[in-house]
Write a protein that holds these residues in place. Structure first.
Motif, mmCIF file in Angstrom:
data_model
loop_
_atom_site.group_PDB
_atom_site.id
_atom_site.type_symbol
_atom_site.label_atom_id
_atom_site.label_comp_id
_atom_site.label_asym_id
_atom_site.label_seq_id
_atom_site.Cartn_x
_atom_site.Cartn_y
_atom_site.Cartn_z
ATOM 1 N N THR A 118 0.959 -5.669 2.312
ATOM 2 C CA THR A 118 -0.461 -6.075 2.560
ATOM 3 C C THR A 118 -0.470 -7.735 2.250
ATOM 4 O O THR A 118 -1.276 -8.367 2.633
ATOM 5 C CB THR A 118 -1.629 -5.382 1.727
ATOM 6 N N ARG A 138 0.898 -1.180 -0.069
ATOM 7 C CA ARG A 138 0.022 -0.022 -0.097
ATOM 8 C C ARG A 138 0.958 1.253 0.059
ATOM 9 O O ARG A 138 1.432 1.485 1.183
ATOM 10 C CB ARG A 138 -0.894 -0.006 1.220
ATOM 11 N N ILE A 179 9.383 2.970 1.247
ATOM 12 C CA ILE A 179 9.310 1.684 1.669
ATOM 13 C C ILE A 179 10.129 0.723 0.930
ATOM 14 O O ILE A 179 10.858 -0.061 1.937
ATOM 15 C CB ILE A 179 7.739 1.294 1.314
ATOM 16 N N GLU A 204 2.549 4.850 0.102
ATOM 17 C CA GLU A 204 2.492 5.974 1.229
ATOM 18 C C GLU A 204 2.001 7.299 0.342
ATOM 19 O O GLU A 204 2.437 7.422 -0.944
ATOM 20 C CB GLU A 204 3.829 6.410 1.837
ATOM 21 N N ARG A 263 13.349 0.998 2.712
ATOM 22 C CA ARG A 263 13.351 0.222 4.010
ATOM 23 C C ARG A 263 13.857 -1.123 3.851
ATOM 24 O O ARG A 263 14.369 -1.777 4.460
ATOM 25 C CB ARG A 263 12.066 0.548 4.494
ATOM 26 N N THR A 273 5.510 -8.269 8.399
ATOM 27 C CA THR A 273 5.260 -7.004 9.606
ATOM 28 C C THR A 273 5.439 -5.432 9.180
ATOM 29 O O THR A 273 4.817 -4.705 10.025
ATOM 30 C CB THR A 273 6.125 -7.429 10.752
ATOM 31 N N ILE A 274 5.966 -5.113 8.130
ATOM 32 C CA ILE A 274 5.915 -3.847 7.535
ATOM 33 C C ILE A 274 4.510 -3.457 7.522
ATOM 34 O O ILE A 274 3.807 -4.278 6.629
ATOM 35 C CB ILE A 274 6.934 -3.698 6.548
ATOM 36 N N GLU A 275 4.187 -2.409 7.815
ATOM 37 C CA GLU A 275 2.928 -1.890 7.774
ATOM 38 C C GLU A 275 2.100 -1.857 6.366
ATOM 39 O O GLU A 275 1.256 -1.954 6.181
ATOM 40 C CB GLU A 275 2.915 -0.425 8.670
ATOM 41 N N ASN A 276 2.919 -1.303 5.477
ATOM 42 C CA ASN A 276 2.600 -1.139 4.290
ATOM 43 C C ASN A 276 2.634 -2.401 3.443
ATOM 44 O O ASN A 276 1.938 -2.403 2.163
ATOM 45 C CB ASN A 276 3.426 0.000 3.378
#
Lengths: 381, 163
Positions: free
Chosen positions: B132, B73, B83, B75, B86, B127-130
């Protein structure tokens, strides 16, 4: 008493035969004696052949070859070399070798003379002699392996039927500048003799290459030969072609239809694919050959063995005139002492003695090792 | 970039161990010029690194690799780039591409064992927020890498002598 014909008895066996046996019985050698590219046939071509085989395209084709292939060849010649032929003026042969055979058999009467600039590939002389023709050799070694038109003209007699040209040349790698070709064309027109031009290495020219076949006035007296072996790394496929006025093609086809019937069908389909899809492969291969030829010729010149940078093809031709050997002895000694195989220049006819030929279509690391081996051998003398 | 730069790159991509002298002799230029051109291409970031292609099946402790597909997803302000930066920072990520199709990022992830890679995907990537979704394909065998065939069927059938 022999049952063999006088003609075949008269032909000299290849001068390289004994040396060939010596090389084949040696182990651990690096061979620069190879006579073909070191790239595999591009995959799209091989894949097309597999497909055609799978689908059962295994019958004869017409004697002159598939129309689609002759059409593709005409397009290629026009696009790349500005050479104009129609499919009716093209005959597909089993490599250029068969093409040359039927050309000589179609044009040479007993006693006809054929002017052959040498050093040259080994097949011309015996094929001409098989037709009871007489080879009139022109030694080009004193003119940087480029035939001098005046010297050619001096050899012309009323019996002269043809002048054979093979440029870019095997073994020297040299090409004839176009202004010189124009002079050769003029004298051929003036004396009414045929030009037979074998341009199997033309696609592997390192720079601009202009064929003698671009001279329109010469067309009725010109036989053009080329093929897929060298440019597309298809040596074993045996596909060449002869281009000439249609009445000549019809005559040559009379021999071809009885002696060969047609070129291999699968190979013809593969050659069509080569024309369609492999145009981008050739420049990459040519660039690689040029880089290796530049490396090798620079190296040889650096160790005192004069080598003219080739203008195309797969070979460097190196002088050993100042060394105390004939070329065959040099090649044998080099093989025994440095484990490097080269082709002695004497096999290529007049002017080849005092030289050796190296195939630069060799893995760079091996080429470098071979060059260093030659250096060590020469330094040890 | 000049044509000469491109010619040097073409040779180095075939064999990064070519010496400056070898390159110079093939291209018809001076070795010092080759050195200068390579240095300037390193400085400009055109040449990123000289590396080696390994046939993993022939080494004693082969690296395990997996292709990992990630749906992302993006940003609001930085899209995919932040992302991606990262994710790229993990040493386990050998290569990382933004691709068209049903997912967004295609990664080549390396580890000593399958377990290492599984843990990396579960613990670090998923576990990375973005992120999915993830799909992992372990590589069983590589047939070709960077244009180089991995098998040994390259024995020459050329005749050693032919005029």
């Amino acid at each position: 008493m022999t049952l063999l014909s006088h003609r075949v008895n008269h032909i000299q066996p290849s001068g390289i035969r004994v040396f060939f046996d010596l090389v084949m019985s040696s182990t651990g050698i690096i061979s620069l004696g190879v006579g073909e590219p070191d790239f595999s046939t591009p995959w799209s071509i091989r894949s097309e052949a597999i497909y055609r085989l799978d689908k059962g395209y295994t019958t004869y084709t017409s004697n002159v070859g598939l129309m689609e292939l002759r059409d593709a060849i005409c397009s290629h010649l026009a696009t790349k070399f500005s050479i104009n032929y129609t499919p009716k003026e093209v005959l597909i042969t089993n490599g250029v070798s068969e093409g040359l055979d039927i050309v000589f058999r179609s044009f040479i009467n007993p006693g006809d003379e054929v002017i052959l600039p040498e050093p040259a590939y080994v097949c011309y002389r015996p094929l001409i002699e098989l037709c009871d023709g007489a080879v009139v050799s022109l030694d080009t070694s004193s003119t940087n392996f480029i035939p001098d038109p005046d010297a050619i003209e001096a050899l012309i007699t009323p019996k002269t039927k043809a002048i054979v040209l093979c440029y870019p040349n095997n073994p020297t790698g040299q090409s004839i500048p176009f202004d010189v070709l124009q002079r050769v064309a003029k004298l051929a027109l003036r004396h009414g003799c045929l030009i037979i031009t074998d341009e199997i290495y033309a696609d592997l020219a390192f720079g601009d290459f202009t064929s003698i076949a671009t001279i329109p006035d010469l067309k009725s007296q010109l036989i053009y030969l080329n093929g897929f072996s060298k440019a597309y790394s298809m040596t074993g496929w045996r596909i060449g072609y002869v281009c000439a006025p249609s009445e000549y093609i019809e005559s040559m086809n009379k021999i071809h239809q009885y002696s060969a019937l047609c070129a291999p069908t699968i190979s013809q389909y593969a050659a069509i694919e080569a024309c369609k899809s492999s145009k981008d492969d050739i420049p990459k291969m040519v660039k690689s050959y040029e880089e290796r030829a530049r490396y090798f010729s620079t190296f040889m010149n650096g160790i005192g063995l004069e080598t003219i940078m080739p203008s195309g093809g797969l070979y460097c031709f190196t002088s050993i005139n100042h060394l105390p050997f004939d070329s065959l002895t040099f090649a044998e000694q080099l093989l025994n002492n440095a484990k490097v195989a080269v082709v002695p220049g004497n096999v290529f006819g007049c002017g080849g003695e005092g030289y050796f030929r190296s195939c630069i279509a060799t893995d760079f690391n091996d080429l470098k090792k071979a060059a260093l081996g030659i250096q060590q051998f020469v330094d040890s003398l | 970039m000049t044509q000469s730069d491109q010619n040097i790159i073409d040779l180095l991509q075939k064999n990064a161990r070519f010496s400056n002298e070898d390159i110079a002799a093939q291209l018809g230029i001076e070795a010092i010029e080759v050195d200068t051109r390579i240095q300037s291409m390193l400085d400009a970031g055109i040449i990123r690194q000289f590396t080696t292609i390994i046939n993993e099946t022939k080494v004693d402790s082969p690296t395990t690799k997996a292709l990992v597909e990630l749906s992302i997803r993006p940003e609001r302000n930085t899209g995919y780039d932040a992302i991606a930066h990262r994710i790229c920072s993990y040493p386990e990520v050998e290569s990382h591409h933004l691709v068209s199709g049903t997912y967004d990022f295609l990664l080549v992830v390396c580890g000593k064992t399958h377990k290492d890679i599984a843990h990396f995907v579960f613990d670090k990537l998923a576990t990375i927020e973005n992120v999915t979704s993830t799909t992992t394909h372990f590589i069983f065998k590589s047939y070709k890498e960077h244009g180089v065939l991995m098998d040994d069927h390259n024995e020459s059938t050329r005749l050693a002598i032919m005029p």
